[in-house]
Every structure is written in structure tokens, then in C-alpha cells.
Scaffold this motif. Sequence first.
Motif, PDB file in Angstrom:
ATOM      1  N   ARG A   1       0.852  -1.180   0.000  1.00 40.80           N
ATOM      2  CA  ARG A   1       0.000   0.000   0.000  1.00 40.80           C
ATOM      3  C   ARG A   1       0.888   1.229   0.000  1.00 40.80           C
ATOM      4  O   ARG A   1       2.000   1.201   0.479  1.00 40.80           O
ATOM      5  CB  ARG A   1      -0.899  -0.003   1.232  1.00 40.80           C
ATOM      6  CG  ARG A   1      -1.914  -1.120   1.206  1.00 40.80           C
ATOM      7  CD  ARG A   1      -2.800  -1.024   2.401  1.00 40.80           C
ATOM      8  NE  ARG A   1      -3.802  -2.071   2.381  1.00 40.80           N
ATOM      9  CZ  ARG A   1      -4.762  -2.171   3.270  1.00 40.80           C
ATOM     10  NH1 ARG A   1      -4.852  -1.303   4.256  1.00 40.80           N
ATOM     11  NH2 ARG A   1      -5.636  -3.144   3.190  1.00 40.80           N
ATOM     12  N   ARG A   2       0.379   2.306  -0.527  1.00 39.83           N
ATOM     13  CA  ARG A   2       1.136   3.552  -0.612  1.00 39.83           C
ATOM     14  C   ARG A   2       0.440   4.642   0.192  1.00 39.83           C
ATOM     15  O   ARG A   2      -0.781   4.676   0.292  1.00 39.83           O
ATOM     16  CB  ARG A   2       1.232   4.005  -2.069  1.00 39.83           C
ATOM     17  CG  ARG A   2       1.939   3.000  -2.943  1.00 39.83           C
ATOM     18  CD  ARG A   2       1.998   3.465  -4.396  1.00 39.83           C
ATOM     19  NE  ARG A   2       2.535   2.419  -5.242  1.00 39.83           N
ATOM     20  CZ  ARG A   2       3.818   2.097  -5.328  1.00 39.83           C
ATOM     21  NH1 ARG A   2       4.694   2.752  -4.623  1.00 39.83           N
ATOM     22  NH2 ARG A   2       4.222   1.127  -6.120  1.00 39.83           N
ATOM     23  N   PHE A   3       1.258   5.520   0.750  1.00 39.31           N
ATOM     24  CA  PHE A   3       0.761   6.733   1.375  1.00 39.31           C
ATOM     25  C   PHE A   3       1.774   7.828   1.097  1.00 39.31           C
ATOM     26  O   PHE A   3       2.807   7.567   0.475  1.00 39.31           O
ATOM     27  CB  PHE A   3       0.488   6.524   2.874  1.00 39.31           C
ATOM     28  CG  PHE A   3       1.710   6.388   3.731  1.00 39.31           C
ATOM     29  CD1 PHE A   3       2.061   7.366   4.640  1.00 39.31           C
ATOM     30  CD2 PHE A   3       2.518   5.255   3.651  1.00 39.31           C
ATOM     31  CE1 PHE A   3       3.173   7.241   5.441  1.00 39.31           C
ATOM     32  CE2 PHE A   3       3.628   5.118   4.455  1.00 39.31           C
ATOM     33  CZ  PHE A   3       3.966   6.114   5.354  1.00 39.31           C
ATOM     34  N   SER A   4       1.504   9.046   1.510  1.00 38.91           N
ATOM     35  CA  SER A   4       2.350  10.170   1.121  1.00 38.91           C
ATOM     36  C   SER A   4       3.802  10.008   1.550  1.00 38.91           C
ATOM     37  O   SER A   4       4.690  10.552   0.921  1.00 38.91           O
ATOM     38  CB  SER A   4       1.791  11.472   1.682  1.00 38.91           C
ATOM     39  OG  SER A   4       1.762  11.408   3.092  1.00 38.91           O
ATOM     40  N   GLY A   5       4.060   9.243   2.592  1.00 38.40           N
ATOM     41  CA  GLY A   5       5.416   9.105   3.092  1.00 38.40           C
ATOM     42  C   GLY A   5       6.137   7.857   2.645  1.00 38.40           C
ATOM     43  O   GLY A   5       7.296   7.654   2.992  1.00 38.40           O
TER      44      GLY A   5
END
Length: 144
Positions: A8-12
Amino acid sequence: MVATTKVRRFSGGVYDLRLHVAWCPKYRRPVLSGRVATRLDELIRQKADERGWEIAALEVMPDHVHLFVKHDPKSSASYVANQFKGFTSRVLRDEFPHLKSQLPTLWSSSYFAASVGDVSADTIRRYIDTQWERPWRERKEDGP
């Protein structure tokens, strides 16, 4: 290292965090059966959906629960376990009054939590230990 699961991806950054969590009713009483077990399964899934967590596996046994869950990087193992335990205890004790009369609290205060990954600790250790052996790396002889 090749990732074999969906990250999964997030801003950081990116993450793939999975926990095996297990917990028991107080005194390990076998009270998780029939309608209670069915409702507990529903509640655990509801809490996971609410938090954006993905359940990979769930088993409700008469005297304990096993949960395999993917969670976000801001949630610690203790937070994940306690979210499920606190929410399910409150709702189940409201919906099934016999649980209040049989037990002072529904869940034991303890739980088991282990992080789970696709690669073993030995594989990761080998990967880290051999970083300077990569063909595109130049080993520095005089410290960092």
C-alpha cells in the motif's frame, strides 16, 4: 528482494504490515460459540473496515480468537489488538447480557501479536549483510 504481495502507498512511502493477533476471554472461558461467535466475527470485520485494515484470516474458537490483519503504518500492534478487543467487548456485552454475568470483563488483559512477512528474518539479515557485495556498490575502506 522481490515483493510478492500487494503493498500500500501513502504520502510518506509504501508499506506491507501484517500482524497475527490472538486473544482469549477472561479465564479462557469457552463463551465464543453460536450467535456470540457469529456476531464477534461480524464485529471484527466491521472494525477492520472502519479502520481501513484488511483481514487476511480470522478464526473464532470457543476460547480464543486468531486474526491475521494488514494494517497501516501509524497503528502499533498494541493499538490494533486493543481496537478489536475494546470495541467487541463493549458491543458483545451489551447484546449478550449473559456475558456480563459470567465474566467481570470479556477479554483477558493480555494478547499475542507477531509481525508477519513474506521473507524470513534470515533472508533479511543476509540481504542487509551483503549490501557491499552488490556489483554497483563500492566498499569504503575508511569508515562511513
